[in-house]
Motif scaffolding. Structure first.
Motif, PDB file in Angstrom:
ATOM      1  N   ARG A  29       0.861  -1.173   0.000  1.00 14.67           N
ATOM      2  CA  ARG A  29       0.000   0.000   0.000  1.00 14.67           C
ATOM      3  C   ARG A  29       0.900   1.226   0.000  1.00 14.67           C
ATOM      4  O   ARG A  29       1.846   1.297   0.768  1.00 14.67           O
ATOM      5  N   PRO A  41     -13.069   3.921  -2.115  1.00 18.75           N
ATOM      6  CA  PRO A  41     -13.622   3.262  -0.925  1.00 18.75           C
ATOM      7  C   PRO A  41     -12.653   2.274  -0.269  1.00 18.75           C
ATOM      8  O   PRO A  41     -12.680   2.104   0.956  1.00 18.75           O
ATOM      9  N   ARG A  78     -11.706   2.281   3.560  1.00 19.30           N
ATOM     10  CA  ARG A  78     -11.918   1.112   4.424  1.00 19.30           C
ATOM     11  C   ARG A  78     -10.654   0.777   5.222  1.00 19.30           C
ATOM     12  O   ARG A  78     -10.703   0.508   6.418  1.00 19.30           O
ATOM     13  N   TRP A  79      -9.496   0.783   4.552  1.00 13.85           N
ATOM     14  CA  TRP A  79      -8.253   0.478   5.276  1.00 13.85           C
ATOM     15  C   TRP A  79      -7.965   1.530   6.339  1.00 13.85           C
ATOM     16  O   TRP A  79      -7.500   1.205   7.434  1.00 13.85           O
ATOM     17  N   ARG A  82     -10.027   0.888   9.324  1.00 16.16           N
ATOM     18  CA  ARG A  82      -9.491  -0.252  10.099  1.00 16.16           C
ATOM     19  C   ARG A  82      -8.281   0.158  10.903  1.00 16.16           C
ATOM     20  O   ARG A  82      -8.134  -0.190  12.066  1.00 16.16           O
ATOM     21  N   ASP A  83      -7.383   0.902  10.252  1.00 17.17           N
ATOM     22  CA  ASP A  83      -6.065   1.137  10.854  1.00 17.17           C
ATOM     23  C   ASP A  83      -6.034   2.305  11.833  1.00 17.17           C
ATOM     24  O   ASP A  83      -5.118   2.413  12.634  1.00 17.17           O
ATOM     25  N   GLU A 108     -19.067  -1.436   2.653  1.00 14.94           N
ATOM     26  CA  GLU A 108     -17.862  -2.023   3.254  1.00 14.94           C
ATOM     27  C   GLU A 108     -17.091  -1.024   4.117  1.00 14.94           C
ATOM     28  O   GLU A 108     -16.430  -1.426   5.071  1.00 14.94           O
ATOM     29  N   ALA A 167     -16.532  -1.323   8.292  1.00 17.55           N
ATOM     30  CA  ALA A 167     -15.222  -1.166   8.937  1.00 17.55           C
ATOM     31  C   ALA A 167     -15.277  -0.086  10.015  1.00 17.55           C
ATOM     32  O   ALA A 167     -14.680  -0.224  11.088  1.00 17.55           O
TER      33      ALA A 167
END
Lengths: 207, 288
Positions: free
Chosen positions: A17, A35, A39-40, A43-44, A66, A70
């Motif tokens: 990434r 998106p 989303r990542w 999460r992070d 999605e 998250a």
């Protein structure tokens, strides 16, 4: 062609990434047009200070399933007072999907949600009170029966009482019999309440 | 030094509550009351093995041991690992007859097809996948395939890498398959080196987003009979992690009693003639 043999240096991850992986970066990426990036980031960002605030701000405008999932999972994992307050606000949303997601999330936070449950059960809006009872449905907390009994004894709205009654029929014990009879007397002209109270009492006393 | 036998060790209700909350935080696995006997028995075995004499001493050691070795041993003993070759074969048929044709049709870059089998248990599932591809999928001649298999239990990973199986594990394999891919030894049925060389076995906790972060771009995931051990929150987290490990358009097989629809709205249900499979949507879909 065929199987790729395992190698000592085989990478399980295929793609790097290329985004900035720090708190400032995550906050920016929460508003990225892609998106997958949002989303990542959702999460992070969980380890960052003020993560709940940033996630809730994004949630207000986020339309992609999605990414919303998250965000909710991260809010559950954080579970701080900001996250809980944000989830409570979602209950007032016009967006039914958002409300349902918030209810599902709050069910996962019994300890964190319990301090605000009584407040929600006394909210001016009967819909919010019904949602609060919906949360109790799966909230693993020792006071669930007590809260439901309070609804039966004090709530003026028949739909709120009916929702609590349905749940009490499943989880109630003999402790709730007085509250059930009291409800029956309070709504003596409501056939559904009369019927459902009888069913609940029968179920509880037969167990 | 103590030599208390496992049968003499008692685990109180309070101990059980304390332990299951700790174990849940570490693994995402929740033991309800019905698992009480199973948990007590294994805890007593570990208390005896570590000569810590009672639950209190053992639990202190477990929590504060810097290396984490005992936690790993405990995880190994608490996870259930019974499986066999070609278990739920209809899903393997679905993979070769329905899922792979769809994947290869859309794979314009001709990159390797990546398959993740988790939990690996002692290796029966990933080796079954490999054998099934060789026996029933012509595409194996034209496509590269990578198989990675993971488990939280390091003992199981050791067994999987070794590839030695009991009669019970291989009992449902046709004789010609057994003959072709296994060697009958004094210790059991040894899977051939060609297959041992192609499956990468790794340790991972599927519930942990940090551990699963490097698992990416899988076209097919087998995650059968694992989520049933998790509680609602862990299941939700595991589903999110699996979703992120998959390529858009990728497929995930669950156990026959499991339903992704009850866990997460992220996946599409695909009903093939052989089995129900869940798919990560090809394109991001807006809700409104």
């Amino acid at each position: 062609m065929g199987f790729v043999k395992k190698q000592k240096d085989r990478r399980i991850e295929q793609n790097e990434r290329s985004y900035q992986r720090n708190c400032d970066g995550f906050k920016l990426q929460l508003n990225d047009p892609d998106p997958a990036v949002r989303r990542w980031a959702a999460r992070d960002i969980i380890q960052c200070p003020d993560a709940s605030t940033a996630l809730l701000e994004r949630l207000e405008k986020e339309e992609t399933v999605e990414v919303r999932q998250a965000i909710f999972t991260s809010l559950i994992n954080i579970g701080d007072s900001v996250a809980v307050a944000g989830l409570v606000e979602c209950l007032r949303s016009e967006d039914a999907a958002l409300r349902n997601e918030a209810i599902e999330a709050m069910k996962q936070l019994p300890e964190e949600v319990s301090p605000v449950i009584r407040e929600l059960l006394n909210d001016d809006d009967p819909d919010v009170r019904i949602f609060a009872v919906n949360i109790l449905e799966a909230l693993k907390h020792p006071d669930v029966e007590k809260w439901l009994m309070e609804v039966l004894e004090t709530d003026s709205h028949v739909n709120v009482c009916a929702t609590a009654l349905d749940l009490l029929a499943e989880v109630g014990t003999e402790k709730s019999l007085t509250s059930l009879n009291y409800l029956k007397a309070r709504f003596s002209s409501e056939p559904y309440i009369q019927f459902a109270v009888n069913v609940a009492i029968e179920r509880i006393t037969n167990e | 030094m103590n030599n208390t036998a496992a049968k003499d060790i008692s685990i109180s209700n309070e101990d059980f509550q304390k332990f299951r909350e700790y174990f849940y935080r570490k693994t995402g696995i929740w033991f309800d009351e019905s698992k009480r006997y199973f948990v007590d028995k294994r805890l007593a075995e570990r208390i005896t093995a570590t000569r810590t004499d009672n639950f209190r001493s053992y639990f202190t050691m477990l929590r504060f041991q810097a290396s984490g070795d005992e936690l790993q041993k405990l995880i190994n003993s608490m996870t259930v690992n019974e499986t066999y070759f070609f278990r739920e074969e209809y899903q393997l048929q679905c993979m070769v007859n329905s899922v792979l044709p769809e994947i290869t049709e859309k794979k314009l870059d001709r990159s390797p097809i990546r398959i993740w089998s988790v939990p690996s248990s002692s290796g029966e599932e990933p080796y079954s996948i490999a054998i099934y591809l060789l026996e029933h999928w012509e595409g194996i001649n034209y496509w590269d395939v990578e198989i990675i298999s993971s488990d939280i239990d390091t003992n199981m990973l050791h067994c999987a890498r070794k590839g030695l199986y009991s009669h019970r594990s291989v009992q449902y394999l046709p004789a010609h398959i057994l003959h072709k891919y296994f060697r009958n030894t004094d210790e059991g049925y040894q899977i051939c080196d060609e297959l041992r060389d192609v499956i990468e076995f790794t340790r991972v906790n599927v519930f942990d987003p940090l551990e699963t972060k490097r698992y990416r771009n899988f076209d097919i995931v087998f995650c059968r009979n694992l989520l049933i051990y998790f509680d609602d929150m862990s299941r939700r987290q595991a589903a999110e992690n699996l979703y992120d490990a998959m390529k858009p358009g990728g497929f995930i097989f669950l156990g026959h009693s499991e339903s992704m629809s009850r866990i997460s709205p992220l996946f599409k249900v695909r009903k093939f003639s052989e089995a129900v499979v869940y798919q990560k949507p090809l394109y991001t879909e807006a809700r409104r």
